[in-house]
Design an enzyme around this catalytic site. Sequence first.
Site, PDB file in Angstrom:
ATOM      1  N   ASN A   1      -5.751  12.916  -0.314  1.00 56.86           N
ATOM      2  CA  ASN A   1      -4.805  12.011   1.172  1.00 56.86           C
ATOM      3  C   ASN A   1      -5.437  10.930   2.232  1.00 56.86           C
ATOM      4  O   ASN A   1      -6.689  10.894   1.869  1.00 56.86           O
ATOM      5  CB  ASN A   1      -3.801  12.565   1.330  1.00 56.86           C
ATOM      6  N   LYS A   2      -4.779  10.311   2.880  1.00 56.13           N
ATOM      7  CA  LYS A   2      -5.437   9.601   3.476  1.00 56.13           C
ATOM      8  C   LYS A   2      -6.693  10.313   4.418  1.00 56.13           C
ATOM      9  O   LYS A   2      -6.482  11.128   4.904  1.00 56.13           O
ATOM     10  CB  LYS A   2      -4.148   8.858   4.911  1.00 56.13           C
TER      11      LYS A   2
ATOM     12  N   ARG B   1      -7.657  -0.713  -7.376  1.00 56.30           N
ATOM     13  CA  ARG B   1      -7.684   1.081  -5.935  1.00 56.30           C
ATOM     14  C   ARG B   1      -8.181   1.970  -6.458  1.00 56.30           C
ATOM     15  O   ARG B   1      -7.173   1.777  -7.960  1.00 56.30           O
ATOM     16  CB  ARG B   1      -6.349   0.632  -5.059  1.00 56.30           C
TER      17      ARG B   1
ATOM     18  N   GLN C   1      -2.360   2.835   9.662  1.00 59.40           N
ATOM     19  CA  GLN C   1      -0.809   2.984   9.004  1.00 59.40           C
ATOM     20  C   GLN C   1       0.104   3.330   9.814  1.00 59.40           C
ATOM     21  O   GLN C   1       0.716   3.202  10.103  1.00 59.40           O
ATOM     22  CB  GLN C   1      -0.899   4.046   7.326  1.00 59.40           C
TER      23      GLN C   1
ATOM     24  N   ARG D   1       0.842  -1.106  -0.054  1.00 59.34           N
ATOM     25  CA  ARG D   1       0.096  -0.196  -0.203  1.00 59.34           C
ATOM     26  C   ARG D   1       0.737   1.445   0.107  1.00 59.34           C
ATOM     27  O   ARG D   1       1.871   1.457   0.137  1.00 59.34           O
ATOM     28  CB  ARG D   1      -1.428   0.286   1.188  1.00 59.34           C
ATOM     29  N   GLY D   2       0.088   2.580   0.028  1.00 59.30           N
ATOM     30  CA  GLY D   2       0.989   3.899  -0.530  1.00 59.30           C
ATOM     31  C   GLY D   2       1.195   3.948  -2.168  1.00 59.30           C
ATOM     32  O   GLY D   2       1.210   3.283  -2.570  1.00 59.30           O
ATOM     33  N   ALA D   3       0.724   5.233  -2.420  1.00 58.40           N
ATOM     34  CA  ALA D   3       0.064   5.682  -3.563  1.00 58.40           C
ATOM     35  C   ALA D   3       1.514   5.036  -4.486  1.00 58.40           C
ATOM     36  O   ALA D   3       1.421   4.502  -5.583  1.00 58.40           O
ATOM     37  CB  ALA D   3       0.428   6.767  -3.946  1.00 58.40           C
TER      38      ALA D   3
ATOM     39  N   ASP E   1      -2.195  10.724  -2.531  1.00 52.64           N
ATOM     40  CA  ASP E   1      -2.553  10.028  -3.349  1.00 52.64           C
ATOM     41  C   ASP E   1      -2.877  10.251  -4.806  1.00 52.64           C
ATOM     42  O   ASP E   1      -2.529   9.614  -5.594  1.00 52.64           O
ATOM     43  CB  ASP E   1      -3.659   8.690  -2.656  1.00 52.64           C
TER      44      ASP E   1
HETATM   45  O1  MRU Z   1      -4.143   2.797   1.975  1.00 53.14           O
HETATM   46  P1  MRU Z   1      -3.267   3.546   1.758  1.00 53.14           P
HETATM   47  O2  MRU Z   1      -2.871   2.726   3.109  1.00 53.14           O
HETATM   48  O3  MRU Z   1      -2.955   3.097   0.780  1.00 53.14           O
HETATM   49  O4  MRU Z   1      -2.896   5.449   2.076  1.00 53.14           O
HETATM   50  C1  MRU Z   1      -1.529   5.675   1.963  1.00 53.14           C
HETATM   51  C2  MRU Z   1      -1.487   7.502   2.161  1.00 53.14           C
HETATM   52  O5  MRU Z   1      -2.600   8.094   2.017  1.00 53.14           O
HETATM   53  C3  MRU Z   1      -0.136   8.069   1.747  1.00 53.14           C
HETATM   54  O6  MRU Z   1      -0.506   8.750   3.311  1.00 53.14           O
HETATM   55  C4  MRU Z   1      -0.131   7.917   0.457  1.00 53.14           C
HETATM   56  O7  MRU Z   1      -0.272   7.100  -0.574  1.00 53.14           O
HETATM   57  C5  MRU Z   1       1.414   8.306   0.108  1.00 53.14           C
HETATM   58  S1  MRU Z   1       2.082   7.694   0.448  1.00 53.14           S
HETATM   59  C6  MRU Z   1       3.590   8.388   0.176  1.00 53.14           C
END
Ligand code: MRU
Length: 337
Positions: free
Chosen positions: A238-239, A88, A187, A54-56, A228
């Site tokens: 973002n999250k 996603r 997270q 996970r993470g963009a 994201d």
């Molecule tokens: O749902 P996730 O854990 O994939 O969400 C991740 C985030 O929102 C991060 O802040 C974002 O992807 C940046 S990661 C460098």
Amino acid sequence: MTTTAEIHDSIRAVQWQGDHLRLLDQRLLPGEERWIDCRDAAQVTQAIRDLAVRGAPAIGIAAAWGVAMAAQQGAALEPVLAMLRAARPTAVNLMWALDRMKQRIASGTDALLREAQAIQDEDLAANRHMGELGASLIAPGSGVLTHCNTGSLATAGYGTALGVIRAGVAAGRIARVYAGETRPWQQGARLTMWELVRDGIPAQLIADSAAAHLMKSGAVQWVIVGADRIAANGDTANKIGTYQLAIAAKYHGVKFMVVAPSSTVDMATGSGEEIEIELRDPAELLGTNGCRTVVEGAQAWNPVFDVAPAELIDALVTERGVIERPNGMAMQAMFGR
Ligand code: MRU
């Protein structure tokens, strides 16, 4: 020569093994460090959907390797691209990486393998550069609050917002680090704290609901988050929880920094209104670690991203440079085609 910043950077969660993709399973951290081996693109898609990776930036990198692996196996690539793309909806790095891979299909398997490696290598280089750029904005002795996990686990390595924190701590600019737990998936609690402890960076976890109180105390001068998808006017998805942090930061005179590679910028999306916000299974909110914590019969609404409007952002840091108080014109000047 090993730099101070590199000492605080030991984690690589996405590893190409020559014929399959090895992922550090982020669902199990910090309790267990288990690696999973994805042996076809369907398994990579599943790993992205289930948040094993996970993470963009990390999901873009994993998807690129998924395409390269499918090419090695002689699979039809158009359905593979479509399958991975649907894994996603919000992080545009996924679509960006797949578009890059698509452009290389005609050049053959070796070209696809080189492209996936380039996507991964460029992300690491961007993160290191953004770390320096972002840290230089922070006055020595500052406190910072971050949200979600934006570190090595979420990228090729080093991280975006967490990369700025790594660089800022190494340079002596950041004296205090706070991480929000990031309900419901945690997270921040499970992943960011694991990275920071493992890399020897002192930090304190806070409940998400303690953020405004922390800002009022004067302990933090910057909120630093990843992204994201960043729209053409600077609005940033973002999250979930990022939007309320940006509002609270403005109220308390705390600055707000977004750190993301240019692969997160989507100039084809005009504003945050147009960004699809992923809705996940309410069960993620109704229990923890598969254990139900809310009364049976209760329902939940579980959007996992939100949008911080550009007007609440003091600095947008990408590997191309820093935009202070982003708006459409500044975005066009830096990212326009
Ligand atoms: O749902 P996730 O854990 O994939 O969400 C991740 C985030 O929102 C991060 O802040 C974002 O992807 C940046 S990661 C460098």
